[in-house]
Design an enzyme around this catalytic site. Sequence first.
Site, mmCIF file in Angstrom:
data_model
loop_
_atom_site.group_PDB
_atom_site.id
_atom_site.type_symbol
_atom_site.label_atom_id
_atom_site.label_comp_id
_atom_site.label_asym_id
_atom_site.label_seq_id
_atom_site.Cartn_x
_atom_site.Cartn_y
_atom_site.Cartn_z
ATOM 1 N N ASP A 200 -53.175 37.005 70.158
ATOM 2 C CA ASP A 200 -52.553 36.823 68.914
ATOM 3 C C ASP A 200 -51.365 37.699 68.855
ATOM 4 O O ASP A 200 -51.524 38.902 68.755
ATOM 5 C CB ASP A 200 -53.471 37.328 67.754
ATOM 6 C CG ASP A 200 -53.025 37.051 66.343
ATOM 7 O OD1 ASP A 200 -51.967 37.531 66.071
ATOM 8 O OD2 ASP A 200 -53.962 36.479 65.638
ATOM 9 N N HIS A 201 -50.150 37.142 68.798
ATOM 10 C CA HIS A 201 -49.089 37.780 69.088
ATOM 11 C C HIS A 201 -48.655 38.868 67.937
ATOM 12 O O HIS A 201 -47.985 39.746 68.265
ATOM 13 C CB HIS A 201 -47.796 37.030 69.304
ATOM 14 C CG HIS A 201 -47.018 36.326 68.120
ATOM 15 N ND1 HIS A 201 -47.780 35.357 67.485
ATOM 16 C CD2 HIS A 201 -46.168 36.633 67.296
ATOM 17 C CE1 HIS A 201 -46.933 35.028 66.275
ATOM 18 N NE2 HIS A 201 -46.079 35.430 66.544
ATOM 19 N N HIS A 263 -53.299 35.398 62.343
ATOM 20 C CA HIS A 263 -52.316 36.631 62.270
ATOM 21 C C HIS A 263 -52.748 37.266 60.919
ATOM 22 O O HIS A 263 -52.980 38.555 61.121
ATOM 23 C CB HIS A 263 -50.809 36.040 62.150
ATOM 24 C CG HIS A 263 -50.558 35.110 63.246
ATOM 25 N ND1 HIS A 263 -50.884 35.347 64.746
ATOM 26 C CD2 HIS A 263 -49.664 34.278 63.232
ATOM 27 C CE1 HIS A 263 -50.515 34.386 65.142
ATOM 28 N NE2 HIS A 263 -49.751 33.657 64.478
HETATM 29 C C1 BG6 Z 1 -46.810 31.067 65.165
HETATM 30 C C2 BG6 Z 1 -47.141 29.867 64.207
HETATM 31 O O1 BG6 Z 1 -48.196 31.682 65.587
HETATM 32 O O2 BG6 Z 1 -46.332 32.280 64.268
HETATM 33 C C3 BG6 Z 1 -45.630 29.523 63.490
HETATM 34 O O3 BG6 Z 1 -47.722 28.651 64.901
HETATM 35 C C4 BG6 Z 1 -45.118 30.713 62.779
HETATM 36 O O4 BG6 Z 1 -45.964 28.337 62.651
HETATM 37 C C5 BG6 Z 1 -45.349 31.901 63.639
HETATM 38 O O5 BG6 Z 1 -43.752 30.504 62.481
HETATM 39 C C6 BG6 Z 1 -44.533 33.310 63.205
HETATM 40 O O6 BG6 Z 1 -44.431 34.487 63.800
HETATM 41 P P1 BG6 Z 1 -43.585 35.380 63.714
HETATM 42 O O7 BG6 Z 1 -43.890 36.216 64.589
HETATM 43 O O8 BG6 Z 1 -42.193 34.761 63.643
HETATM 44 O O9 BG6 Z 1 -43.972 35.968 62.509
#
Ligand code: BG6
Length: 509
Positions: A200-201, A263
């Site tokens: 989960d980045h 997230h």
């Molecule tokens: C991804 C989603 O996991 O996270 C995208 O699939 C989203 O739809 C993105 O735009 C958002 O990531 P960050 O790091 O830009 O908040």
Amino acid sequence: MAETTRHPFLEDLSKYRGAPPTTVVIFGASGDLTKRKLIPAVYNLAADNLLPPDFHLVGYGRKEISDEAFREMAADAIKEFSRRELSDDVWGRIAERTTYVAGAYDDAAAFDRLAEHLQEIDEKVGREVQPLFYISTPPSVFAPILENLGASGLARKYLGQPHHAKVVIEKPFGHDLASARELNRTITGVLEEHQVYRIDHYLGKETVQDLLVQRFANSIFEPLWNRNFIDNVQITVAEEVGVGARGGYYEQSGALRDMIQNHTMQLVALTAMEPPGSLDAEAIRDEKVKLLRAIQPLHPTTDVARAQYADGMIAGKPEPGYLEEAGIAEDSGTETYAAIKLSINNWRWQGVPFYLRSGKRMARRVTEIAVQFKRPPGTLFAGGGFDIATNTLSFQIQPDEGLSLILNGKVPGLETRTQPVKMSFRYSTTYGSNTPEAYERLVLDAMIGDGTLFIRGDEAETSWQLYTPLLQAWAKAKREGMDRYPAGSWGPANAEALVEANGHRWRQP
Ligand code: BG6
């Protein structure tokens, strides 16, 4: 707050972390994530001297391309997406150890070829090199990849030693409880849990990791961090972008699956969990799961709101509505915005609503966690003449990372007038702006074998358990109850009503 010099940790990261010799194999080598995030992450780790001496990179994909063509693609990706410019010196060190293997994901013979290729690398290097498999493909091929890693023996390579095979799995981890369980079953059929790194980045983001430090390294917060002092918590994950070219994917996903279930729930878990006994990965993940289990089932009408963006203006530019976007059904029942009220039934949080909202095409990109404290007894500054705000501690996860606290103060002058004032700390002024990207930390942690910032199997299932009944209810309701909000706004009226029903208002981030 005072400006300080760049933190010494950022000066020479190589002093702090070391990974064993590793070959990273990327499945989905020509995919978007590989170009935007994974290759630039590897490159920046190299620039920070954080890659192990015998590092190798292997791209695996269906396309028949040469090693040279893969290297060119990688160099282009660095030029376009890396936070640092491409330096021939740094890239040269990786490029000479970068190769490509072509094959289908369900082709057992191709995985045998991959196994031979990795063996050749080990022989050339003259030592056992840890294999790290990064599955960055569409979810439809997760299972065949895992099965072939098992059948080829790659999944068990060096098992029993610290440099055993490790597997990173990208999101989405299932699309409901049943599919997440099925995926976990496939995983445990070929791997031991400690070999698995579910991404989960958001957990790789500096500010998300800082949440633990802020909560548990500052004694001023802990005594207040409960139902006695906190009125409500609001978590906003707003994006300015629409679905763009990802309509096909998004129609099957929607805001709840794409952002909330993963997230946003990680932000909830880290904000609300009990202090873990140690910083050990399992100690932290145990507390997160305990917290997720304490969340009460959602009521499909009173606890949730959903909507789609209609056309509107963002930064002076007209933007189409969701139904006009490419690849979207004209009667689509997919939400681009979701708001949820969570009730956590434990000693610390009973009666404190956690409001979550996430949407595409909102007024601006911002992710924040706002902790709103209770008002003081209204005996002194309660009358109409006083401008008193709720004390709010907000963690700005992105962009313009930082922390702020809203206090109330007296406006200088001969009469007693009050005004809310904001005390804030910004990463950019304290630490400089060139901090590592989430994927750098996550790739490095997986190479080191530290699972703290990854999702455990039971954690993924617990979160799906909460949201699956709601997804089923929405699938049945189709467009019934779906609100609309203009692109460029802060969301729909039904989300306002959700919080107002409890006497609250959404904070303007
Ligand atoms: C991804 C989603 O996991 O996270 C995208 O699939 C989203 O739809 C993105 O735009 C958002 O990531 P960050 O790091 O830009 O908040």
